[in-house]
Design a protein around this motif. Structure first.
Motif, PDB file in Angstrom:
ATOM      1  N   LEU A  86      20.113  19.212   8.186  1.00  0.00           N
ATOM      2  CA  LEU A  86      19.626  20.864   8.225  1.00  0.00           C
ATOM      3  C   LEU A  86      20.006  20.647  10.087  1.00  0.00           C
ATOM      4  N   GLY A  87      19.961  19.220  10.588  1.00  0.00           N
ATOM      5  CA  GLY A  87      20.113  20.083  12.221  1.00  0.00           C
ATOM      6  C   GLY A  87      21.592  20.404  12.958  1.00  0.00           C
ATOM      7  N   LEU A 108       7.182   8.998  10.064  1.00  0.00           N
ATOM      8  CA  LEU A 108       8.039   8.103   9.877  1.00  0.00           C
ATOM      9  C   LEU A 108       8.849   8.038  10.939  1.00  0.00           C
ATOM     10  N   LEU A 109       9.160   9.743  12.135  1.00  0.00           N
ATOM     11  CA  LEU A 109       9.892  10.043  13.184  1.00  0.00           C
ATOM     12  C   LEU A 109       9.238   9.254  14.274  1.00  0.00           C
ATOM     13  N   ARG A 110       8.447   8.702  14.289  1.00  0.00           N
ATOM     14  CA  ARG A 110       8.672   7.992  15.714  1.00  0.00           C
ATOM     15  C   ARG A 110       9.363   6.420  15.080  1.00  0.00           C
ATOM     16  N   ILE A 111      10.044   6.484  14.039  1.00  0.00           N
ATOM     17  CA  ILE A 111      10.677   5.364  13.521  1.00  0.00           C
ATOM     18  C   ILE A 111      12.352   5.285  13.648  1.00  0.00           C
ATOM     19  N   ASN A 116      13.296  11.530  20.295  1.00  0.00           N
ATOM     20  CA  ASN A 116      12.512  12.995  19.754  1.00  0.00           C
ATOM     21  C   ASN A 116      14.309  14.019  20.314  1.00  0.00           C
ATOM     22  N   ALA A 117      14.378  13.895  19.271  1.00  0.00           N
ATOM     23  CA  ALA A 117      16.414  14.685  18.972  1.00  0.00           C
ATOM     24  C   ALA A 117      15.318  15.742  18.097  1.00  0.00           C
TER      25      ALA A 117
END
Length: 127
Positions: A86-87, A108-111, A116-117
């Protein structure tokens, strides 16, 4: 089988609601080209395509998009892949977008996104 119910407040303000066994999706249009897509339930490999299809369906119609994942209780790596795609598509189409994560999504985003894109906000109100 999951017992999934879209919160009444969201149901009353949404202009488009899609529900399945594992997740529910709703759209709230803030302006003709600005929308909040809210997701509830679980997003994993079993329903990741459904999730991606719902989000991508809206891309041609928005210039600003908030992906509200605060109602997501489980977020698998396949879901991360869909958000990453999506990004890429949003950037290519000049869409200003952000993610509002739940605790499960943040975990999950930490992994998967340690740099932090992905553009993130703490709440829909601040997005």
């Amino acid at each position: 089988m999951h017992n999934l119910t879209l919160p009444t407040a969201r149901r009353n303000s949404a202009s488009n609601i899609t529900e399945s066994d594992m997740a529910a999706y709703c759209t709230k249009w803030l302006a003709p080209s600005s929308a909040v897509l809210s997701v509830f339930g679980e997003i994993d490999a079993a329903n990741c395509r459904e999730f991606a299809d719902y989000v991508f369906l809206h891309l041609p119609h928005v210039r600003e998009l908030v992906l509200d994942l605060t109602g997501v209780e489980f977020f698998g790596t396949a879901a991360f892949s869909a958000v990453h795609t999506l990004g890429v598509r949003a950037a290519g189409e000049g869409i200003d977008w952000t993610v509002v994560p739940s605790h499960a999504v943040t975990r999950l985003l930490r992994i998967c996104d340690p740099e932090n894109a992905l553009p993130m906000e703490e709440s829909v109100a601040t997005a």
